[in-house]
Every structure is written in structure tokens, then in C-alpha cells.
Scaffold this motif. Structure first.
Motif, PDB file in Angstrom:
ATOM      1  N   VAL A 175       0.842  -1.189   0.000  1.00  0.00           N
ATOM      2  CA  VAL A 175       0.000   0.000   0.000  1.00  0.00           C
ATOM      3  C   VAL A 175       0.879   1.242   0.000  1.00  0.00           C
ATOM      4  O   VAL A 175       2.058   1.198   0.347  1.00  0.00           O
ATOM      5  CB  VAL A 175      -0.941   0.033   1.226  1.00  0.00           C
ATOM      6  N   ASP A 176       0.272   2.371  -0.382  1.00  0.00           N
ATOM      7  CA  ASP A 176       1.001   3.633  -0.415  1.00  0.00           C
ATOM      8  C   ASP A 176       0.735   4.435   0.855  1.00  0.00           C
ATOM      9  O   ASP A 176       0.101   3.948   1.799  1.00  0.00           O
ATOM     10  CB  ASP A 176       0.651   4.426  -1.678  1.00  0.00           C
ATOM     11  N   LYS A 177       1.193   5.687   0.872  1.00  0.00           N
ATOM     12  CA  LYS A 177       1.096   6.513   2.076  1.00  0.00           C
ATOM     13  C   LYS A 177      -0.341   6.859   2.439  1.00  0.00           C
ATOM     14  O   LYS A 177      -0.607   7.243   3.585  1.00  0.00           O
ATOM     15  CB  LYS A 177       1.910   7.797   1.891  1.00  0.00           C
ATOM     16  N   GLU A 178      -1.256   6.719   1.515  1.00  0.00           N
ATOM     17  CA  GLU A 178      -2.661   6.984   1.792  1.00  0.00           C
ATOM     18  C   GLU A 178      -3.414   5.708   2.174  1.00  0.00           C
ATOM     19  O   GLU A 178      -4.641   5.714   2.262  1.00  0.00           O
ATOM     20  CB  GLU A 178      -3.322   7.627   0.568  1.00  0.00           C
ATOM     21  N   ALA A 179      -2.668   4.624   2.375  1.00  0.00           N
ATOM     22  CA  ALA A 179      -3.248   3.320   2.711  1.00  0.00           C
ATOM     23  C   ALA A 179      -4.040   2.728   1.552  1.00  0.00           C
ATOM     24  O   ALA A 179      -4.891   1.861   1.751  1.00  0.00           O
ATOM     25  CB  ALA A 179      -4.118   3.403   3.974  1.00  0.00           C
ATOM     26  N   ASN A 180      -3.745   3.192   0.340  1.00  0.00           N
ATOM     27  CA  ASN A 180      -4.368   2.632  -0.848  1.00  0.00           C
ATOM     28  C   ASN A 180      -3.460   1.589  -1.476  1.00  0.00           C
ATOM     29  O   ASN A 180      -2.228   1.727  -1.450  1.00  0.00           O
ATOM     30  CB  ASN A 180      -4.652   3.735  -1.874  1.00  0.00           C
ATOM     31  N   PRO A 196       3.209  -1.175   3.969  1.00  0.00           N
ATOM     32  CA  PRO A 196       3.850  -0.137   3.166  1.00  0.00           C
ATOM     33  C   PRO A 196       4.847  -0.708   2.163  1.00  0.00           C
ATOM     34  O   PRO A 196       5.672  -1.556   2.500  1.00  0.00           O
ATOM     35  CB  PRO A 196       4.562   0.714   4.220  1.00  0.00           C
ATOM     36  N   GLY A 197       4.758  -0.221   0.931  1.00  0.00           N
ATOM     37  CA  GLY A 197       5.649  -0.720  -0.105  1.00  0.00           C
ATOM     38  C   GLY A 197       5.934   0.292  -1.196  1.00  0.00           C
ATOM     39  O   GLY A 197       6.438  -0.088  -2.255  1.00  0.00           O
ATOM     40  N   VAL A 198       5.609   1.547  -0.965  1.00  0.00           N
ATOM     41  CA  VAL A 198       5.788   2.570  -1.997  1.00  0.00           C
ATOM     42  C   VAL A 198       6.772   3.628  -1.515  1.00  0.00           C
ATOM     43  O   VAL A 198       6.590   4.216  -0.448  1.00  0.00           O
ATOM     44  CB  VAL A 198       4.440   3.220  -2.363  1.00  0.00           C
ATOM     45  N   ASP A 199       7.822   3.837  -2.315  1.00  0.00           N
ATOM     46  CA  ASP A 199       8.846   4.848  -2.016  1.00  0.00           C
ATOM     47  C   ASP A 199       9.463   4.618  -0.633  1.00  0.00           C
ATOM     48  O   ASP A 199       9.474   5.502   0.222  1.00  0.00           O
ATOM     49  CB  ASP A 199       8.265   6.257  -2.097  1.00  0.00           C
ATOM     50  N   ILE A 200      10.001   3.440  -0.449  1.00  0.00           N
ATOM     51  CA  ILE A 200      10.530   3.044   0.848  1.00  0.00           C
ATOM     52  C   ILE A 200      12.038   3.253   0.898  1.00  0.00           C
ATOM     53  O   ILE A 200      12.774   2.835   0.012  1.00  0.00           O
ATOM     54  CB  ILE A 200      10.213   1.561   1.139  1.00  0.00           C
ATOM     55  N   VAL A 326      10.768  -6.075  -6.832  1.00  0.00           N
ATOM     56  CA  VAL A 326      10.886  -4.682  -6.433  1.00  0.00           C
ATOM     57  C   VAL A 326      10.823  -3.810  -7.666  1.00  0.00           C
ATOM     58  O   VAL A 326      11.394  -4.134  -8.692  1.00  0.00           O
ATOM     59  CB  VAL A 326      12.228  -4.421  -5.711  1.00  0.00           C
ATOM     60  N   VAL A 327      10.105  -2.708  -7.562  1.00  0.00           N
ATOM     61  CA  VAL A 327      10.067  -1.718  -8.627  1.00  0.00           C
ATOM     62  C   VAL A 327      10.682  -0.445  -8.099  1.00  0.00           C
ATOM     63  O   VAL A 327      10.554  -0.128  -6.921  1.00  0.00           O
ATOM     64  CB  VAL A 327       8.617  -1.468  -9.070  1.00  0.00           C
ATOM     65  N   GLY A 328      11.346   0.312  -8.950  1.00  0.00           N
ATOM     66  CA  GLY A 328      12.048   1.503  -8.498  1.00  0.00           C
ATOM     67  C   GLY A 328      11.136   2.548  -7.904  1.00  0.00           C
ATOM     68  O   GLY A 328       9.984   2.672  -8.267  1.00  0.00           O
ATOM     69  N   GLY A 329      11.694   3.341  -6.980  1.00  0.00           N
ATOM     70  CA  GLY A 329      10.939   4.388  -6.324  1.00  0.00           C
ATOM     71  C   GLY A 329      11.279   5.756  -6.875  1.00  0.00           C
ATOM     72  O   GLY A 329      12.190   5.913  -7.657  1.00  0.00           O
ATOM     73  N   VAL A 330      10.529   6.771  -6.431  1.00  0.00           N
ATOM     74  CA  VAL A 330      10.762   8.098  -6.950  1.00  0.00           C
ATOM     75  C   VAL A 330      10.992   9.156  -5.884  1.00  0.00           C
ATOM     76  O   VAL A 330      11.717  10.113  -6.112  1.00  0.00           O
ATOM     77  CB  VAL A 330       9.605   8.543  -7.869  1.00  0.00           C
ATOM     78  N   VAL A 331      10.368   9.051  -4.722  1.00  0.00           N
ATOM     79  CA  VAL A 331      10.589  10.050  -3.690  1.00  0.00           C
ATOM     80  C   VAL A 331      10.749   9.382  -2.342  1.00  0.00           C
ATOM     81  O   VAL A 331      10.352   8.251  -2.148  1.00  0.00           O
ATOM     82  CB  VAL A 331       9.423  11.069  -3.597  1.00  0.00           C
ATOM     83  N   ALA A 332      11.326  10.111  -1.378  1.00  0.00           N
ATOM     84  CA  ALA A 332      11.598   9.529  -0.066  1.00  0.00           C
ATOM     85  C   ALA A 332      10.329   9.358   0.724  1.00  0.00           C
ATOM     86  O   ALA A 332       9.471  10.211   0.753  1.00  0.00           O
ATOM     87  CB  ALA A 332      12.532  10.438   0.712  1.00  0.00           C
ATOM     88  N   GLY A 337       1.448   4.802   4.576  1.00  0.00           N
ATOM     89  CA  GLY A 337       0.142   4.213   4.791  1.00  0.00           C
ATOM     90  C   GLY A 337      -0.383   4.502   6.183  1.00  0.00           C
ATOM     91  O   GLY A 337      -0.276   5.602   6.709  1.00  0.00           O
ATOM     92  N   ALA A 338      -0.975   3.474   6.804  1.00  0.00           N
ATOM     93  CA  ALA A 338      -1.568   3.640   8.119  1.00  0.00           C
ATOM     94  C   ALA A 338      -0.569   3.396   9.224  1.00  0.00           C
ATOM     95  O   ALA A 338      -0.904   3.461  10.385  1.00  0.00           O
ATOM     96  CB  ALA A 338      -2.744   2.681   8.272  1.00  0.00           C
ATOM     97  N   ILE A 339       0.681   3.107   8.903  1.00  0.00           N
ATOM     98  CA  ILE A 339       1.637   2.709   9.919  1.00  0.00           C
ATOM     99  C   ILE A 339       2.982   3.348   9.654  1.00  0.00           C
ATOM    100  O   ILE A 339       3.417   3.474   8.531  1.00  0.00           O
ATOM    101  CB  ILE A 339       1.816   1.188   9.902  1.00  0.00           C
ATOM    102  N   ALA A 340       3.688   3.739  10.704  1.00  0.00           N
ATOM    103  CA  ALA A 340       5.063   4.207  10.565  1.00  0.00           C
ATOM    104  C   ALA A 340       5.970   3.032  10.804  1.00  0.00           C
ATOM    105  O   ALA A 340       5.868   2.354  11.801  1.00  0.00           O
ATOM    106  CB  ALA A 340       5.356   5.293  11.591  1.00  0.00           C
TER     107      ALA A 340
END
Length: 407
Positions: A175-180, A196-200, A326-332, A337-340
Motif C-alpha cells: 500500500v502507499d502513504k494513503e493506505a491505498n 507499506p511498499g511505496v517509495d521506501i 521490487v520496482v524503483g521508487g521516486v521520492v523519499a 500508509g496507516a503505519i510508521a
């Protein structure tokens, strides 16, 4: 956005006494954030050194699980979710274009079990063919010996790949930072959890500054493996099935209302480590709620809530090799998502954390399962232009000190 208080999580458990096997490209034990955490392990590629990582992927997974920071008071670098867990590195891929054959990773899984690993992290998969008999037997062996096996669902937006699709394996989507749900996260009835798995951000000594950013279910898999280690440390008498039960019973759908568990996109929900450690959840049956393979790996039985055998299980077996997912990321991103999860240790000494731009291959080119390029070489000046011993000072789009996780 609900996030957990990392300090509260670590007050309950830091993964002490638990070994997590990372079946991957090896783990660089010289990375300062992993010093003392990495066991000798074993190389299955014939090269001889499991503590060498030419690709960076295995080190990345290990840091998400068990990094402890570095420098005075460990205030520099990054923290993993289970910083006192030990990492057993099992190298099954040496170079980025190597294929990960069933026979190779299956041998590593057997070894992990025999060495006492309580959690096995499999951040790889095959989306186009079923795991062969050798791989299935290895997964069955781990399940029969009370080991939590965690694998990524895959990164092409299709059906859940193997071995994640096998009964009893904790199949993890991203999921991304919006929990989507991340758009490339694979879906299906075998999905057990998301994370969490986006821009990690994670450790990667193949990058000039020792850290890298990427997106993929590899990363979310590592988070769930770390969560399992936390639970196993706090509740050592629970079986692997009961640990999985705590993880799925404490998960949340966050802002996604009306979903019925298990959902084909989110599984039982987004993993919540703090809740998994503190909620009043009966131990329940000793068996795996996600099902279990039999001794031969040729058939399966369903657990009390099991997702059961995959509809894909009738596909032709193959040992063509699974790719790193793994797919490449773009920003830090530090908090997702819902968890730190990953906590930058300079959050209390004036740093903002988080890099500016990230590297990685484009979202359209996962390199899965044939190209197998989890991380390209970093371009000049990519990564983290921080002074030695300090984490980068670029603005961080997520709070550095998350509040306590809500129910």
C-alpha cells in the motif's frame, strides 16, 4: 492518518531472540546500520559468502527488518521495525541477472528451518508458473516446523505469484502513504496482509550514500516479516499459526470501509504491529489459519479461516526461477500508509530526514520475472548528499514522530 508510535512498539517488543532468514541476494554485514545483526548464513550460489551483497536487495530487506541505526546513540541512519532480531542471510542470487531456481531457494528454506529461524522472508516470486515440487516441499517443511513464511504477492498487477500463493504462506501486498493499494501490487484470494511498499527508504551499500529508495511488495514483505518477529519475541509460546492469527486479527482496512476479510486486494488488512502486540486476541487453534501444505507439498489442507489452495494451483509446475519483486521508487518516504515503520534516528537531534530525489527503474519496468533488475546503478548525485555520519536534511513529507496507533 493513523500511524504507530515506534517507541511504544519497541517498549513491547524489539524482536529479541528471534532469527529472521532473508532468502535473497545476501546481506552486507558491514553496513553500519546492520553491524552485529547479521549471522554468518550460507551462500547457495557457489560463491561462498552470504554476507556479500552485490545487488543490494537482500541488504535492503534486512535493514527494513532489523536495522538499528549507527553513530552516537544510534541516532544516525535508519531503524528497522524489529531492531533486535537477528538476520540469517541465505544467498540464492549473486548477480542481478541470475535466476532464482526453485531448487536453490528451496535448499535455503530447508537450511533456515534447520538453523532455527522462526520467520523466513521470501521477497521474490513467479507470477507466471506454479512453484515446483521441490519448492513446495520446502515450504511444507517450514510450515511443519513452526516457521512463519512470508512472501510478496508480486509487482505486475496480476494474480498473486508463487510461492506467496501457496497455502499457509503469508502473502503480502503493498500500500502507499494513503493506505491505498499500490497499483502494481498483485491481487487474489491468497492475499493475507498488506503493508507499506511505496517509495521506501532502506539500506543499500551499492548506492553511493549507503541508502536507496524503491517500491514493491518486496519491501512490504519485509515489514510483515519484522512484525512476525516482534510477535514471536513477545509471545514465544505461540505457534506460527497463532502468530499469523494475531497479525491478521489486528490488521485494519483503514479508510476502506465495507470490505470483507479476506479481501482480494487487501487481504485481512494493513498490518499493525502495535495492535498485534497489544490487542487482547485469544491464542486460538495451533494450526495455520491460512492453510498448510502436507509433508510432500503436493496437497494442502485449509485452516480454520484459510484462504485455501490457490485457484492457480492447477497451473503447470515450473522451476524456471522466481524473480526479486521490487520496482524503483521516486521520492523519499519514511512513514507509509496507516503505519510508521522505518524511523530515522536523527528525528530527535534536528534532522528532517528523507532524501530529495530517488533512483530506481521506472514503474513501467519492473524487471519481473525475466529481466530481474531490482535496483539499477545509481545515477550521479542520486541518493543522499548528507555529511558523513548524518542523515540527509531534505524535507520529509511525513511526520518524524508518529503518534500512537489507534484501533
Amino acid at each position: 492518518m493513523n500511524v504507530f508510535d515506534a517507541d511504544a512498539v519497541w517498549a513491547a517488543s524489539q524482536g529479541e531472540g528471534v532469527t529472521v532468514a532473508v532468502v535473497d541476494t545476501g546481506v552486507d554485514s558491514s553496513h553500519p546500520d546492520l553491524s552485529g545483526q547479521v549471522l554468518k548464513g550460507k551462500d547457495f550460489t557457489g560463491d561462498g559468502n552470504a554476507q556479500e551483497d552485490l545487488v543490494g536487495h537482500g541488504t535492503r530487506m534486512a535493514s527494513i527488518i532489523a536495522a538499528h541505526g549507527h553513530g552516537e546513540g544510534n541516532k544516525s541512519g535508519m531503524m528497522g521495525l524489529a531492531p533486535k532480531a537477528k538476520i540469517l542471510p541465505l544467498r540464492v542470487i549473486r548477480k542481478r541477472d541470475d535466476k532464482n531456481q526453485d531448487e536453490t531457494w528451496a535448499a535455503a528454506v530447508h537450511y533456515a528451518v534447520d538453523q532455527g529461524a522462526k520467520v523466513i522472508n521470501l521477497s521474490f516470486g513467479d507470477e507466471y508458473s506454479q512453484t515446483g515440487v521441490t519448492g513446495r516441499e520446502a515450504i511444507a517443511y517450514a510450515e511443519m516446523h513452526d516457521v512463519v513464511v512470508v512472501a510478496g504477492t508480486g509487482n505486475n498487477g496480476g494474480d498473486v505469484g508463487y510461492p506467496a500463493a501457496l497455502p499457509g504462506v503469508v502473502a503480502v501486498g503493498a500500500v502507499d502513504k494513503e493506505a491505498n493499494l499500490w497499483e502494481n501490487s498483485n491481487t487474489g484470494k491468497q492475499v493475507a496482509l498488506t503493508a507499506p511498499g511505496v517509495d521506501i527508504l532502506a539500506a543499500n551499500k551499492t548506492r553511493s550514500q549507503g541508502y536507496g529508495i524503491a517500491s514493491g511488495t518486496s519491501d512490504s514483505t519485509a515489514y510483515v516479516s519484522a512484525a512476525a518477529a516482534l510477535v514471536r519475541a513477545k509471545y514465544p509460546d505461540l505457534t506460527a499459526g497463532q502468530v499469523i492469527n494475531r497479525l491478521i486479527k489486528s490488521a485494519t482496512f483503514a479508510n476502506h470501509k465495507g470490505l470483507k476479510a479476506p479481501d482480494e486486494q487487501y487481504g485481512y488488512g494493513i498490518v499493525r504491529p502495535y495492535s498485534a502486540l497489544t490487542m487482547n486476541i485469544p491464542a486460538g487453534p495451533k494450526g495455520n489459519p491460512l492453510g498448510q501444505l502436507d509433508a510432500s507439498g503436493s496437497t494442502s489442507t485449509d485452516g480454520s479461516k484459510g484462504t485455501g489452495a490457490s485457484a492457480q494451483a492447477e497451473k503447470k509446475s515450473s522451476s524456471s526461477g522466481a524473480a526479486l519483486i521490487v520496482v524503483g521508487g521516486v521520492v523519499a518516504v519514511v512513514i507509509i500508509g496507516a503505519i510508521a515503520f522505518v524511523v530515522m534516528r536523527n528525528r530527535r537531534n534536528g534532522g528532517n530526514g528523507g532524501p530529495g530525489s530517488g533512483g530506481g527503474i521506472s514503474p513501467q519496468g519492473s524487471g519481473y520475472p525475466n529481466a530481474q533488475q531490482p535496483y539499477p546503478n545509481a545515477a550521479p548525485n542520486q541518493g543522499y548528499p548528507a555529511a558523513p555520519g548524518q542523515f540527509p536534511q531534505q524535507p520529509n513529507p511525513y511526520t518524524q514522530q508518529p503518534p500512537r496507533q489507534g484501533q
